[in-house]
Design an enzyme around this catalytic site. Structure first.
Site, PDB file in Angstrom:
ATOM      1  N   HIS A  23      -1.573  16.084  -5.378  1.00 30.75           N
ATOM      2  CA  HIS A  23      -0.715  16.405  -5.118  1.00 30.75           C
ATOM      3  C   HIS A  23      -1.704  17.897  -4.830  1.00 30.75           C
ATOM      4  CE1 HIS A  23       2.622  14.798  -5.346  1.00 30.75           C
ATOM      5  NE2 HIS A  23       2.032  14.161  -6.481  1.00 30.75           N
ATOM      6  N   ASP A  25      -3.204  18.171  -1.401  1.00 27.64           N
ATOM      7  CA  ASP A  25      -3.751  18.295   0.103  1.00 27.64           C
ATOM      8  C   ASP A  25      -2.430  19.351   1.113  1.00 27.64           C
ATOM      9  OD1 ASP A  25      -1.483  16.389  -0.713  1.00 27.64           O
ATOM     10  OD2 ASP A  25      -2.476  14.938   0.758  1.00 27.64           O
ATOM     11  N   SER A 111       1.969   0.577  -4.333  1.00 23.87           N
ATOM     12  CA  SER A 111       1.335   0.567  -6.255  1.00 23.87           C
ATOM     13  C   SER A 111       0.699   2.333  -5.873  1.00 23.87           C
ATOM     14  CB  SER A 111       0.462   0.164  -5.372  1.00 23.87           C
ATOM     15  OG  SER A 111      -0.004   0.247  -3.955  1.00 23.87           O
ATOM     16  N   GLY A 112       1.101   3.226  -4.913  1.00 23.13           N
ATOM     17  CA  GLY A 112       0.510   4.769  -4.518  1.00 23.13           C
ATOM     18  C   GLY A 112      -0.830   4.047  -4.442  1.00 23.13           C
ATOM     19  N   SER A 115      -0.068   2.119   1.063  1.00 25.00           N
ATOM     20  CA  SER A 115      -0.228   0.867   1.813  1.00 25.00           C
ATOM     21  C   SER A 115       0.736   1.026   3.295  1.00 25.00           C
ATOM     22  CB  SER A 115       1.072   0.147   1.070  1.00 25.00           C
ATOM     23  OG  SER A 115       1.940   0.059   0.900  1.00 25.00           O
ATOM     24  N   SER A 116       1.703   2.331   3.238  1.00 28.25           N
ATOM     25  CA  SER A 116       2.289   2.794   3.918  1.00 28.25           C
ATOM     26  C   SER A 116       1.351   3.412   4.873  1.00 28.25           C
ATOM     27  CB  SER A 116       3.277   4.056   4.276  1.00 28.25           C
ATOM     28  OG  SER A 116       2.959   4.973   3.352  1.00 28.25           O
ATOM     29  N   GLU A 148       4.829   9.275   9.330  1.00 25.69           N
ATOM     30  CA  GLU A 148       5.652   9.625   7.669  1.00 25.69           C
ATOM     31  C   GLU A 148       6.369  10.638   7.562  1.00 25.69           C
ATOM     32  OE1 GLU A 148       3.894   7.341   5.899  1.00 25.69           O
ATOM     33  OE2 GLU A 148       5.379   7.567   4.061  1.00 25.69           O
ATOM     34  N   ASP A 160      -4.025  10.226   2.625  1.00 22.73           N
ATOM     35  CA  ASP A 160      -4.072   8.764   2.959  1.00 22.73           C
ATOM     36  C   ASP A 160      -4.455   8.353   3.945  1.00 22.73           C
ATOM     37  OD1 ASP A 160      -3.082   9.393   0.784  1.00 22.73           O
ATOM     38  OD2 ASP A 160      -0.714   8.815   1.347  1.00 22.73           O
ATOM     39  N   TYR A 210       8.955  13.023  -4.852  1.00 21.15           N
ATOM     40  CA  TYR A 210       7.745  13.860  -3.901  1.00 21.15           C
ATOM     41  C   TYR A 210       8.399  15.414  -2.618  1.00 21.15           C
ATOM     42  CZ  TYR A 210       3.625  14.200  -1.172  1.00 21.15           C
ATOM     43  OH  TYR A 210       2.645  14.735  -0.304  1.00 21.15           O
TER      44      TYR A 210
END
Ligand code: GLA
Length: 374
Positions: A23, A25, A111-112, A115-116, A148, A160, A210
């Site tokens: 937390h 970035d 899962s953190g 994946s996205s 995103e 990510d 978030y």
């Protein structure tokens, strides 16, 4: 087995784990993620139409996206990622050509482990290849982040997508999210290993919480900027922030405190990794979790249970949640000889405390975006 034989390209992008720098970035801080051998693969071929036809290896749905109307798919649960990428790819001045995509994502959803981001990065690279372009990993990461934010509605940072696109085998990435300068640091853990454990807690509310945290850090920054010439929260030293404590609401101060102290921990952790000091690195992972639990409040009962069980194990040098939080995974630094026993004990205690069955992953640190003609 999935049938990929009539496709022209195989593209793959990586899931990621963040070692430390959580937390921060979106506050201009440095992060230390690694790309993982858990991949999203996209098989692609041109189809000469105005449609992008989507299939998934693990779902029976088939969806066609009309390239002339790419704004229309924001509410789609899965296809919104491919639609958002195509929409923003066009917006960035690239051509989207009709194609068939088969998506085979082995990064576990929710899962953190991003994946996205892996889906977005692989999909964008597929669009580039289909249009005859050479994919540029950094540009793809930036457009994936916009997809995103602007299409899927999560106001995320760049970590990510950058890790998914630009990761390298065996390397952690010390990424400065303000400048996008990335330093690759070899991951040597000596007699220790990293263990990733999924809490398997459904990752609900993560998006709204978030966005709320991001807004809180922006509120802190706006107030602090009235007194102090900083561009982003990461520019502030912890001891300077302390002198402004009374200026901020207690909850906003706690968020800012996490950010500035976490940024300092990233520097220390990088140093510890360079020196091969695993005890020090582990201690910093644990401090990071405590800060995310107490100051940033993004852990929740399940991640706390997993982390606390890990801390109590004698072979564990340290452990923390990784990613956005509110569910997802922990990363644990554990004596290699005791890994199996560690997993058993931690997962059993977690099950007793929460009722959930955790999953452990055997993964390597791997490359980011890769593609080939097949
Ligand atoms: C999510 C976001 C990232 C980052 C992490 C928290 O994974 O996508 O940009 O903010 O949470 O560190």
């Amino acid at each position: 087995m999935i049938d990929t034989k009539d496709y022209k390209y195989e593209v793959s992008a990586a899931g990621r784990v963040n070692l430390i720098g959580e937390h921060v970035d979106y506050c201009g801080g440095k992060v230390l993620p690694c790309a993982l051998s858990l991949k999203c693969k996209v098989y692609a071929r041109p189809n000469g139409t105005d449609f992008i036809n989507l299939k998934w290896s693990n779902m029976s749905d088939e969806i066609s996206l009309d390239i002339r109307d790419l704004n229309a798919y924001r509410e789609y649960k899965h296809a919104k990622y491919q639609a958002g990428c195509a929409y923003l790819w066009q917006e960035a001045g690239h051509e989207v050509k009709g194609c068939d995509l088969l998506i085979d994502c082995k990064v576990p959803f929710g899962s953190g482990l991003s994946s996205s981001a892996a889906i977005e990065v692989a999909t964008l690279a597929a669009y580039a290849l289909i249009a005859g372009e050479t994919p540029d990993p950094v540009e793809i990461a930036l457009i994936a982040q916009r997809a995103e934010q602007e299409y899927a509605g999560v106001n995320c940072g760049i970590m990510d997508q950058y890790a998914s696109a630009c990761g390298r085998a065996g390397m952690a990435m010390l990424l400065d999210c303000k400048t996008l300068k990335c330093e690759y640091i070899p991951v040597y853990t000596g007699e220790y290993s990293f263990v990733i454990i999924n809490s398997n807690k459904p990752h609900d509310l993560v998006e709204s919480k978030y966005n709320e945290r991001r807004a809180e850090t922006e509120a802190a920054l706006t107030l602090l900027q009235r007194r102090f010439p900083i561009e982003c929260l990461a520019d502030m030293q912890p001891f300077v922030l302390r002198t402004y404590k009374t200026m901020l609401l207690p909850s906003i101060y706690r968020r800012a405190q996490h950010v500035v102290e976490e940024c300092a921990r990233v520097e220390l952790a990088t140093e510890a990794m360079r020196m091969g000091d695993m005890k020090r690195l582990g201690g910093l992972l644990t401090e990071s979790h405590k800060s995310l639990e107490e100051l940033y409040e993004v852990t929740g009962r399940e991640l706390d249970s997993l982390a606390h069980a890990a801390w109590d194990h004698p072979a564990c040098a340290g452990a923390r949640m990784t990613g956005a939080g509110f569910g997802g995974c922990t990363i644990n630094l554990v004596k290699s000889a005791a890994v199996e026993e560690f997993k058993r004990k931690v997962c059993a205690r977690y099950k007793r405390e929460t009722g959930y069955t955790a999953t452990c992953y055997d993964v390597d640190i791997s490359d980011g975006l890769r593609y080939r003609e097949i």
